[in-house]
Structure formats: structure tokens, C-alpha cells
Design a protein around this motif. Sequence first.
Motif, PDB file in Angstrom:
ATOM      1  N   ALA A  94       1.684 -25.293 -16.644  1.00  0.00           N
ATOM      2  CA  ALA A  94       2.473 -26.092 -15.554  1.00  0.00           C
ATOM      3  C   ALA A  94       2.055 -25.747 -14.281  1.00  0.00           C
ATOM      4  O   ALA A  94       1.649 -26.314 -13.287  1.00  0.00           O
ATOM      5  CB  ALA A  94       3.869 -25.971 -15.609  1.00  0.00           C
ATOM      6  N   MET A  95       1.670 -24.512 -13.933  1.00  0.00           N
ATOM      7  CA  MET A  95       1.344 -23.745 -12.777  1.00  0.00           C
ATOM      8  C   MET A  95      -0.158 -24.267 -12.440  1.00  0.00           C
ATOM      9  O   MET A  95      -0.390 -24.756 -11.147  1.00  0.00           O
ATOM     10  CB  MET A  95       1.437 -22.331 -12.742  1.00  0.00           C
ATOM     11  CG  MET A  95       1.406 -21.756 -11.205  1.00  0.00           C
ATOM     12  SD  MET A  95       1.695 -19.753 -11.461  1.00  0.00           S
ATOM     13  CE  MET A  95       0.129 -19.520 -12.629  1.00  0.00           C
ATOM     14  N   ARG A 144      -1.556 -26.853 -13.469  1.00  0.00           N
ATOM     15  CA  ARG A 144      -1.888 -28.299 -13.340  1.00  0.00           C
ATOM     16  C   ARG A 144      -1.324 -28.705 -11.770  1.00  0.00           C
ATOM     17  O   ARG A 144      -1.879 -29.568 -11.167  1.00  0.00           O
ATOM     18  CB  ARG A 144      -1.062 -29.047 -14.453  1.00  0.00           C
ATOM     19  CG  ARG A 144      -1.783 -29.178 -15.734  1.00  0.00           C
ATOM     20  CD  ARG A 144      -1.198 -30.340 -16.560  1.00  0.00           C
ATOM     21  NE  ARG A 144       0.090 -30.159 -16.827  1.00  0.00           N
ATOM     22  CZ  ARG A 144       0.568 -29.199 -17.793  1.00  0.00           C
ATOM     23  NH1 ARG A 144      -0.135 -28.843 -18.812  1.00  0.00           N
ATOM     24  NH2 ARG A 144       2.050 -29.211 -18.077  1.00  0.00           N
ATOM     25  N   GLN A 145      -0.315 -28.179 -11.569  1.00  0.00           N
ATOM     26  CA  GLN A 145       0.451 -28.459 -10.104  1.00  0.00           C
ATOM     27  C   GLN A 145      -0.177 -27.773  -8.982  1.00  0.00           C
ATOM     28  O   GLN A 145       0.043 -28.127  -8.065  1.00  0.00           O
ATOM     29  CB  GLN A 145       1.890 -28.152 -10.330  1.00  0.00           C
ATOM     30  CG  GLN A 145       2.410 -29.184 -11.448  1.00  0.00           C
ATOM     31  CD  GLN A 145       4.003 -28.659 -11.794  1.00  0.00           C
ATOM     32  OE1 GLN A 145       4.669 -28.036 -11.143  1.00  0.00           O
ATOM     33  NE2 GLN A 145       4.686 -29.073 -13.010  1.00  0.00           N
ATOM     34  N   GLU A 178       1.097 -25.090  -7.811  1.00  0.00           N
ATOM     35  CA  GLU A 178       2.330 -24.518  -7.264  1.00  0.00           C
ATOM     36  C   GLU A 178       2.667 -23.328  -7.642  1.00  0.00           C
ATOM     37  O   GLU A 178       2.556 -23.092  -9.159  1.00  0.00           O
ATOM     38  CB  GLU A 178       3.371 -25.704  -7.249  1.00  0.00           C
ATOM     39  CG  GLU A 178       2.983 -26.858  -6.661  1.00  0.00           C
ATOM     40  CD  GLU A 178       3.165 -26.690  -5.101  1.00  0.00           C
ATOM     41  OE1 GLU A 178       3.533 -25.775  -4.672  1.00  0.00           O
ATOM     42  OE2 GLU A 178       2.369 -27.572  -4.485  1.00  0.00           O
ATOM     43  N   GLU A 205       5.442 -20.475  -9.288  1.00  0.00           N
ATOM     44  CA  GLU A 205       6.363 -20.517 -10.074  1.00  0.00           C
ATOM     45  C   GLU A 205       7.126 -19.226 -10.204  1.00  0.00           C
ATOM     46  O   GLU A 205       6.449 -18.187 -10.414  1.00  0.00           O
ATOM     47  CB  GLU A 205       6.042 -20.838 -11.745  1.00  0.00           C
ATOM     48  CG  GLU A 205       5.507 -22.119 -11.849  1.00  0.00           C
ATOM     49  CD  GLU A 205       6.829 -23.304 -11.976  1.00  0.00           C
ATOM     50  OE1 GLU A 205       7.583 -22.800 -11.856  1.00  0.00           O
ATOM     51  OE2 GLU A 205       6.346 -24.398 -11.962  1.00  0.00           O
ATOM     52  N   GLU A 239      -9.254 -27.921  -2.965  1.00  0.00           N
ATOM     53  CA  GLU A 239      -8.263 -28.474  -4.217  1.00  0.00           C
ATOM     54  C   GLU A 239      -8.760 -27.894  -5.529  1.00  0.00           C
ATOM     55  O   GLU A 239      -8.329 -28.426  -6.505  1.00  0.00           O
ATOM     56  CB  GLU A 239      -8.841 -30.228  -4.278  1.00  0.00           C
ATOM     57  CG  GLU A 239      -8.473 -30.916  -2.786  1.00  0.00           C
ATOM     58  CD  GLU A 239      -8.459 -32.400  -2.960  1.00  0.00           C
ATOM     59  OE1 GLU A 239      -9.192 -32.789  -3.937  1.00  0.00           O
ATOM     60  OE2 GLU A 239      -8.109 -33.165  -2.146  1.00  0.00           O
TER      61      GLU A 239
END
Length: 406
Positions: A82-83, A85-86, A88, A90, A123
Motif C-alpha cells: 500500500a505504501m 503504490r500510494q 505515502e 504509513e 514521480e
Amino acid sequence: MATGTGLAAISDALLAMNSTRQVRDVLQTIVGSARELLNARYAALGVPDGAGGFAQFLVSGMTERQWRAIGPLPRQHGLLAAMLRQAEPERVADIRRDPRFEGWPDTHPEMRGFLGMPIVDGEQVLGALFLADKLPDKAPGRSTDPPPAGRGRPRDGSGGTGTGRPRGDTSFTGEDEELLRLLARHAAIALTNAHLLERSRELSIAEERARIAHELHDAVAQKLFSLRLTARAAAGLLTRDPARAAAELSEVNRLAAEAADELRAVVVELRPAALEEDGLVAVLDAETRVLDRAHPARVAFECLTPGALTPDREEALLRVAREALHNALRHADPQRVDVTLDRRGGRTVLRVIDDGAGFDPDTVRRAGRRLGLVSMRDRAQAVGGTLTITSAPGRGTVVEMEVPGG
């Protein structure tokens, strides 16, 4: 944001990252700095491979034995996925209670508090930092290293009690997150620079191999062509003029020996460079030993007073030494070539001295034969050094390069 000791720790971490040049060393420095900066029990840094796994995964806070017991590199799943992919951060108080948690191997240490931070360049996600289990505030002399075998942490997972934190609380704070965010920004710069430097080294190696290939064509191929012509002439003279045929065969033997020497020298130059791993002194010593075996001349190296030099100056000295050795062994027919490194008033001095045929530098220049003299001078000037060449017909040659430092 960080103040006082926090800023000092950030400064130390940034200096450590920017003093390292190899990509893997940069990664290990980043993960170690993050763990130390945030006083975490464990830290890891993963570099994604673009296929759902990690190309590299480095840890800090575990022993080598613990890491081997865990098994293969982790995949990108749960919070890690999740981290990444985003892109962002956590931060969770107990990773085991997060709905995205998918477990870990039996041999994996138990963890609670979790803080993850992507390392981003534009990016592109270069990697991600993972920290687990914030330790209590360090008292004087307290270490964050793993406990010795047989002395596990307390059952509540706190690692002991400190000041200002409830017993067993291993979660990270918002200030921790901001510190790690700052570190990750600078880690992206250090990691990008290390990748660029590695790419530059690869290009330099490619250029060097192209030069060697050209040299092989000019030297060895020409000798082999001459050898074939001479052998053909000797074959035609065997019945008509045996004495001349014997002379031609002697020339064949000489040309074959020279071609073998050329090939040995080329093989030496094609070996992977060890300058960054072993240093200038070790590389010069190894290469002169090989050249001593490959050529009739005695080739010797001596380092009188070794000193530390910047990598660009070490590389320039090595390249000039190689060029000077090349000229001496292939053009001057010396009995002896001596290579020395010395110090003179805060400067490092390289000398390559041969007792060969020598030459008149002015005559060489007028004839358009450069013998690499221009490139050697350019290399010396590029690192703030000087190059002096002293030679005369029948009196050998001295090549001396002097650079600041050492």
C-alpha cells in the motif's frame, strides 16, 4: 520539527549518506541512519524490482543469524504494498491489528509500532524505509543494538522503561514521521547521485574497453599479420635457401613472443578495476607485478609514504601510470621500469622511470607522434596537478605527475 539533538542527528545522518559512493553502501547507511535517528529497534529499506518484489532489502537491528532464519526476501504485500503504490507514509500503533497486515514467517521477530516512508524522486519511488518498535528514550549509555543471545526483550515488548512513555508503548509520533520525511528527501538525493556515479563508472569502463579493443587491433593484429607473412616467406625458402629460411623462422618466433606479450597486457587491462575497493597503492602494486611477469623488463613498484587522496585524483594517477608504463614497455625496450608514489610538501608525486631508448620530446611533437603525452597532461590538469616528462635519446624517460593531497 527537530531541534537541538534532533538537528545534530539529522546532520550526522546526511554527512554519512553523502560520504558514501557505492549504491549498496548508500542504502545501508540510509537504513542505519534512520534507525539511529528515530531510536527504533528495527529498520529496513526495500528497493522495488518492478515485479511485485524487492531487488534489494537491507535491515538494521537484526543479527545476521536472525536475518538468514527469516528466509527469502519479502514480497510487496500488506502495508508495504500500500505504501509503495500510494507513495505515502504509513504510521500505525500496532501493525498486527492493521486490517492490511498479512502476517510474517514464524522466525520473524514480533513487532508493534510501525512507521513507513517512501523515498521518492519526482514521480519515481526509489525505495521505502520501514521502522518498527520505537524504543524508550535512551538513557546515558543505553544501546539500541539487538540484545545478546539468551537475553530477550521484556515480555511486554517495550525493551524496558524510559522517560515520558507508557510501558510497552512502541508507537512512533508525528515528530518521528516528520524527521523520517526529511531524511527520506535527502536519501533520495544521495541515492540518485550514487546511481549516476555508478552509471558514469560503467560508461568509463565501456570507453576503456573500446580503447583497449582499438589498441589490440593496432598492436596484436599487426604483429599476427606480419607473423603470417614471415612464416609464408620461410616456407618458400626452405628448399631454395635453408639459411634464409632459418632466419625468417627466427623472426616468426620473435613476432609470436611479442604478440603473446601484447595479449597478456591486454588481458590485465580487461580485468575489472579494483581502484575503489582496494585503493591506488594496491592496484598499482598488483598491475606492476603482472607486467613484470609478462615482459622481459624488470617492472617494480614502491610506495614510500602512502596518503589519502580523493577518488578523482587516484583515478588520474592510475591512468597516467598505465599510459607511462605502456609507452615504456612497448616503445622504449627498457631493462627496468620503476614506479614510485611519494609525498612532497603536502602533495602526492607519481614517478615512472625507465632506462630504455628515450626520445626527443620536440622531435616527437613535430613528427605528430604524441605517445599519449597530451592526454596525460590533460588528466593531471583536470585534478589540479602537473605533469613533467624528461627524456633524451639513449637516456631513458622520467614521467612525473604531482597532485594536491595525500
